[in-house]
Design an enzyme around this catalytic site. Structure first.
Site, PDB file in Angstrom:
ATOM      1  N   HIS A  19       7.741  -1.982  -2.118  1.00 37.00           N
ATOM      2  CA  HIS A  19       7.065  -2.455  -3.349  1.00 37.00           C
ATOM      3  C   HIS A  19       6.344  -1.337  -4.116  1.00 37.00           C
ATOM      4  CE1 HIS A  19       3.440  -3.428  -0.517  1.00 37.00           C
ATOM      5  NE2 HIS A  19       3.337  -2.198  -0.974  1.00 37.00           N
ATOM      6  N   HIS A  72      -3.725  -4.325  -2.525  1.00 32.91           N
ATOM      7  CA  HIS A  72      -4.168  -2.928  -2.358  1.00 32.91           C
ATOM      8  C   HIS A  72      -5.492  -2.666  -3.055  1.00 32.91           C
ATOM      9  CE1 HIS A  72       0.230  -2.871  -1.905  1.00 32.91           C
ATOM     10  NE2 HIS A  72       0.132  -1.738  -1.260  1.00 32.91           N
ATOM     11  N   HIS A 101       6.008   4.956   5.666  1.00 31.77           N
ATOM     12  CA  HIS A 101       5.363   5.880   4.724  1.00 31.77           C
ATOM     13  C   HIS A 101       3.902   6.093   5.085  1.00 31.77           C
ATOM     14  CE1 HIS A 101       4.529   1.983   2.725  1.00 31.77           C
ATOM     15  NE2 HIS A 101       3.744   2.540   1.827  1.00 31.77           N
ATOM     16  N   GLU A 160       2.852  -1.812   6.615  1.00 37.01           N
ATOM     17  CA  GLU A 160       3.179  -2.916   5.696  1.00 37.01           C
ATOM     18  C   GLU A 160       4.462  -3.652   6.111  1.00 37.01           C
ATOM     19  OE1 GLU A 160       1.473  -1.122   1.457  1.00 37.01           O
ATOM     20  OE2 GLU A 160       3.584  -1.010   1.894  1.00 37.01           O
TER      21      GLU A 160
HETATM   22  C1  DHB Z   1       3.493   4.036  -2.671  1.00 36.56           C
HETATM   23  C2  DHB Z   1       3.903   3.104  -1.706  1.00 36.56           C
HETATM   24  C3  DHB Z   1       3.209   1.910  -1.535  1.00 36.56           C
HETATM   25  O1  DHB Z   1       3.516   0.953  -0.605  1.00 36.56           O
HETATM   26  C4  DHB Z   1       2.109   1.608  -2.339  1.00 36.56           C
HETATM   27  O2  DHB Z   1       1.509   0.413  -2.183  1.00 36.56           O
HETATM   28  C5  DHB Z   1       1.685   2.531  -3.290  1.00 36.56           C
HETATM   29  C6  DHB Z   1       2.383   3.748  -3.459  1.00 36.56           C
HETATM   30  C7  DHB Z   1       4.242   5.324  -2.896  1.00 36.56           C
HETATM   31  O3  DHB Z   1       5.103   5.691  -2.085  1.00 36.56           O
HETATM   32  O4  DHB Z   1       3.987   5.975  -3.927  1.00 36.56           O
HETATM   33 FE    FE Z   2       1.934  -0.690  -0.483  1.00 39.60          FE
END
Ligand code: DHB
Ligand code: FE
Length: 282
Positions: A12, A59, A192, A239
């Site tokens: 997302h 967030h 990530h 997540e």
């Molecule tokens: C990114 C990924 C995310 O899940 C998020 O909520 C905000 C930024 C990213 O990779 O930039």
């Molecule tokens: Fe996120």
């Protein structure tokens, strides 16, 4: 009774919202990501779900660190989007499904999931970007029920508990006295980490095992503690719990689920991206 047709999951990332706004779907950087969606949109056009129940993590738009529910369910007639500071266009409100919201809330409390109920709720990129990816039309054709799971402020709920929440949501949907077709979504991940010493961390091997497990062995990820999941997927990779909640909602009896389509692509922004659609076959 309502029919639960299946589940959808996707990453997302906010920059996807910008790519959609700028029409960059065929750009060489974006194409391998966006190409994962048309087969799933075809399936949705065939199935025509009426309602989407969306597991996602806020967030800091609706809940901030001062008040952070572990599980929160939207019960509003509409959900507004607002500027989060990512530079993505603010989208018009999404229609709610208050009748299903209250049915879910009653069922969940009865099953000892003591959820927070939200008759007002701002929805952030984790809700709006996936809905735009699956339904790119100007007006989103499905009504919605947002369910927030905290993955921002520790302590986080365990993978086992999140899977159990998904199961309870699935049972509640199947017991809703309605002729509506419902689809469940999970948004976030995959691996990530946006900050700290491991910023940029991605774990393709774990992501692919996780995606595979959702088809054949949905409880696989529940063997891991939250700290193990952070170690394997990154601080924000956790997540992927949303995907687990989505899978928990689908029935495991009979022939289970069929993978309609899935795609995995590294990276978009700092994130390993995945998309998946599972049809309920029993
Ligand atoms: C990114 C990924 C995310 O899940 C998020 O909520 C905000 C930024 C990213 O990779 O930039
Ligand atoms: Fe996120």
């Amino acid at each position: 009774m309502a029919q639960l047709i299946g589940g959808l999951a996707t990453s997302h990332i906010p920059s996807i919202g910008n790519a959609i706004a700028k029409g960059l779907q065929q750009d060489p950087y974006w194409k391998p990501f966006f190409d994962g969606f048309p087969p799933i949109r075809d399936w949705l056009a065939e199935q025509k779900p009426d309602v989407a129940v969306v597991f996602y993590n806020d967030h800091g738009l609706n809940f901030f660190l001062d008040k952070m529910p572990t599980f929160a369910v939207g019960a509003a007639a509409e959900y507004h989007n607002a500027d989060e500071g990512w530079g993505i266009p603010t989208l018009p409100p999404y229609r709610g499904s208050p009748e299903l919201s209250w049915h879910l809330i009653n069922h969940l409390i009865d099953q000892e999931f003591d959820v927070v109920t939200c008759q007002e709720m701002l929805v952030d990129h984790a809700f709006t970007v996936p809905l735009k990816l699956f339904w790119p039309q100007e007006i989103c054709p499905v009504t919605t029920v947002p369910i927030c799971i905290n993955t921002v402020q520790f302590p986080l709920p365990s993978a086992k508990r999140v899977y159990a929440l998904g199961k309870a949501v699935g049972a509640a949907i199947r017991s809703w006295k309605s002729d509506r077709k419902v689809v469940v979504l999970g948004t976030g991940g995959l691996s990530h980490q946006l900050d700290g010493e491991r910023a940029g961390f991605i774990n393709k091997d774990f992501d692919l095992k996780f995606m595979q497990s959702l088809q054949s062995n949905p409880e696989w990820a529940t063997q891991y503690s939250i700290h193990e999941l952070v170690e394997k997927t990154g601080t924000q990779g956790v997540e992927l719990l949303m995907w687990l909640a989505m899978r928990g909602a689908l029935s495991t009896g009979g022939s289970g689920v069929r993978t309609v389509h899935s795609n995995y692509h590294i990276p978009i922004s700092n994130t390993a991206t995945g998309v998946m659609a599972l049809a309920q076959v029993d």
